[in-house]
Design a protein around this motif. Sequence first.
Motif, PDB file in Angstrom:
ATOM      1  N   ALA A   1       0.892  -1.001   0.032  1.00  0.00           N
ATOM      2  CA  ALA A   1      -0.056  -0.088  -0.218  1.00  0.00           C
ATOM      3  C   ALA A   1       0.890   1.040   0.114  1.00  0.00           C
ATOM      4  O   ALA A   1       0.803   2.060  -0.953  1.00  0.00           O
ATOM      5  CB  ALA A   1      -0.516  -0.274   1.147  1.00  0.00           C
ATOM      6  N   LEU A   2       1.700   1.530   0.629  1.00  0.00           N
ATOM      7  CA  LEU A   2       3.033   2.581   0.644  1.00  0.00           C
ATOM      8  C   LEU A   2       3.462   2.242  -0.475  1.00  0.00           C
ATOM      9  O   LEU A   2       3.541   3.425  -1.164  1.00  0.00           O
ATOM     10  CB  LEU A   2       3.807   1.745   1.481  1.00  0.00           C
ATOM     11  N   THR A   3       3.501   1.914  -1.508  1.00  0.00           N
ATOM     12  CA  THR A   3       4.465   1.040  -2.561  1.00  0.00           C
ATOM     13  C   THR A   3       3.710   2.576  -3.785  1.00  0.00           C
ATOM     14  O   THR A   3       4.038   2.913  -4.065  1.00  0.00           O
ATOM     15  CB  THR A   3       4.868   0.470  -2.631  1.00  0.00           C
ATOM     16  N   ARG A   4       1.947   1.969  -3.169  1.00  0.00           N
ATOM     17  CA  ARG A   4       1.594   2.164  -4.192  1.00  0.00           C
ATOM     18  C   ARG A   4       1.101   3.791  -4.062  1.00  0.00           C
ATOM     19  O   ARG A   4       0.754   4.686  -4.896  1.00  0.00           O
ATOM     20  CB  ARG A   4      -0.090   1.635  -3.903  1.00  0.00           C
ATOM     21  N   ILE A   5       1.022   3.988  -2.908  1.00  0.00           N
ATOM     22  CA  ILE A   5       0.619   5.512  -2.055  1.00  0.00           C
ATOM     23  C   ILE A   5       1.666   6.285  -2.588  1.00  0.00           C
ATOM     24  O   ILE A   5       1.972   7.689  -3.283  1.00  0.00           O
ATOM     25  CB  ILE A   5       0.721   5.816  -0.736  1.00  0.00           C
ATOM     26  N   GLN A   6       3.457   6.104  -2.477  1.00  0.00           N
ATOM     27  CA  GLN A   6       4.117   6.658  -2.690  1.00  0.00           C
ATOM     28  C   GLN A   6       4.233   6.687  -4.355  1.00  0.00           C
ATOM     29  O   GLN A   6       4.719   7.589  -5.328  1.00  0.00           O
ATOM     30  CB  GLN A   6       5.873   5.813  -2.623  1.00  0.00           C
ATOM     31  N   SER A   7       3.795   5.500  -4.840  1.00  0.00           N
ATOM     32  CA  SER A   7       3.391   5.906  -6.732  1.00  0.00           C
ATOM     33  C   SER A   7       2.708   6.680  -7.231  1.00  0.00           C
ATOM     34  O   SER A   7       2.542   7.223  -7.981  1.00  0.00           O
ATOM     35  CB  SER A   7       3.412   4.475  -6.981  1.00  0.00           C
ATOM     36  N   PHE A   8       1.523   6.389  -6.588  1.00  0.00           N
ATOM     37  CA  PHE A   8       0.931   7.662  -6.615  1.00  0.00           C
ATOM     38  C   PHE A   8       1.079   8.814  -6.504  1.00  0.00           C
ATOM     39  O   PHE A   8       0.553   9.973  -7.476  1.00  0.00           O
ATOM     40  CB  PHE A   8      -0.556   7.677  -5.888  1.00  0.00           C
ATOM     41  N   ALA A   9       1.933   9.220  -4.899  1.00  0.00           N
ATOM     42  CA  ALA A   9       2.097  10.453  -4.901  1.00  0.00           C
ATOM     43  C   ALA A   9       3.472  10.922  -6.031  1.00  0.00           C
ATOM     44  O   ALA A   9       3.380  11.965  -6.555  1.00  0.00           O
ATOM     45  CB  ALA A   9       2.962  10.678  -3.246  1.00  0.00           C
ATOM     46  N   ALA A  10       3.999  10.212  -6.478  1.00  0.00           N
ATOM     47  CA  ALA A  10       5.234  10.897  -7.930  1.00  0.00           C
ATOM     48  C   ALA A  10       4.194  11.133  -8.934  1.00  0.00           C
ATOM     49  O   ALA A  10       4.559  11.747  -9.284  1.00  0.00           O
ATOM     50  CB  ALA A  10       5.692   9.792  -7.710  1.00  0.00           C
TER      51      ALA A  10
END
Length: 474
Positions: free
Chosen positions: A240-249
């Motif tokens: 989820a954090l990876t997805r959130i970071q990807s989304f944030a990026a």
Amino acid sequence: MRLLTFPVAAGLLLAGCVAFVATAYGEYRSLGELTRLEAGRAHALRTQQLVSDLNGLLIDLETGTRGFLITGDAAFLQPYERAQRDLDASYAQLKDALAITGDRQDQAFARLDRFIAERRRQVENQVANRWKLGAEALNDRQAYVAGKQLMDEIRGELARLKSVQQRRIDGIESAVALQTKETTLLAQVLPLAGGVLVAAAMAALWIERERRDQAERALRDSHARLEGAVAERTRELREALTRIQSFAAELDRSVEAERRRLAREVHDQLGQLGTAAKMLALSMARKIAPAKEPMHDEMLAIADEVIGAARRIANTLRPPLLDDFGFGAAVQHYAQGLQRQSELVVDLDLAPDEALSSEQHNQLFRLLQEAATNVLRHAQAHQLTIESRIEDGEYRLRIEDDGVGPGQVRADASGLRNMRERAVLAGGELVFGPAPRRGTRIDVRVPLGGGADERDSTGETRESEEGWDEVSDR
């Protein structure tokens, strides 16, 4: 309710130890009692022997006197003389022995004293008469009968003393037999009871161990299940954090793209309109020359202001130097603007940034903008130092001011949070805290040749310094 086996085992073990201690103490007491009884028995036997010795001396006294009376031979007086010599000592030992036991036999000794004294007087007279009268002394039948009666009385008293000691011996032997029986019973029952109690305690301890082993196995199974659940949850959170970071990026890239578009729109549209207005004003001035229009200069100033505003807005939205020449050139241009707009002195010492990715260029510049904005708003600083170096495969950026310092910063302060997120999106980490002497220091480290996808898998930054303060929301 489950029985607490450990206290029960402890109680049983204690009871078993008490049983063994009681056995030892009982046998000790019994041994002492048997020793005392045996000492009494030995004393009674010795007293009987003393009675027999006294009786033997009296017999020697009697036989020696009789042999001398019959034969007139002085050799027969040896037993008589020995008896006379030892009789007092033997009689005194008998009295002492009876006095030790508390059985003084005063009446019996009073009679014996009288009888023995009388008998000794008789034999002494008989011996003296034999020496004096010779064989005629044998004709004194009355003295013989009196002596025999007196000896019978003495033997009767001695027999009674021996019987008293025999009864004492019999009583002691009965007591010894009873004590031996009790001791044997005690030695059999208490150790058996102690052994049973200890065995029960060991059984209780074994049961408690089994219960604890079961509890430990259940706990290990529970821990294993919990660790599995935690690992699964951690994996899900990381994803989820990876997805959130990807989304944030992706969101940040979208914002930057929109800023580029807006910058182009402002530059192309508003800037062109300002330029057209200025050219129109200049054309009007040439047409009406040499006449003068009072509002002409004001129109030119407004046109210049529109062109400058368009240029500033476009630079703020997306500095062209950042896309064309990279982070270093954009920072130098931005620093010049800061010095023009404020009294802040900016010192620059930047390392080459060709190895940084375009994403890192953008994130580091936005982070620097956020830090500089906070310095202008809150730090009350006179000098801002921006320096960078390449070390251990990392691009290390330091931003330091000489202001009032971070103070007490909230962990969720938006300025600090924005800078931290920028560092993470650049694939690195941020350290924020007080400068060594005064002011605030921000250290950013990002890996060279990588963007957001090459950062630490946790995506976290370090915040180890003390005394943080809010950067932009103070």
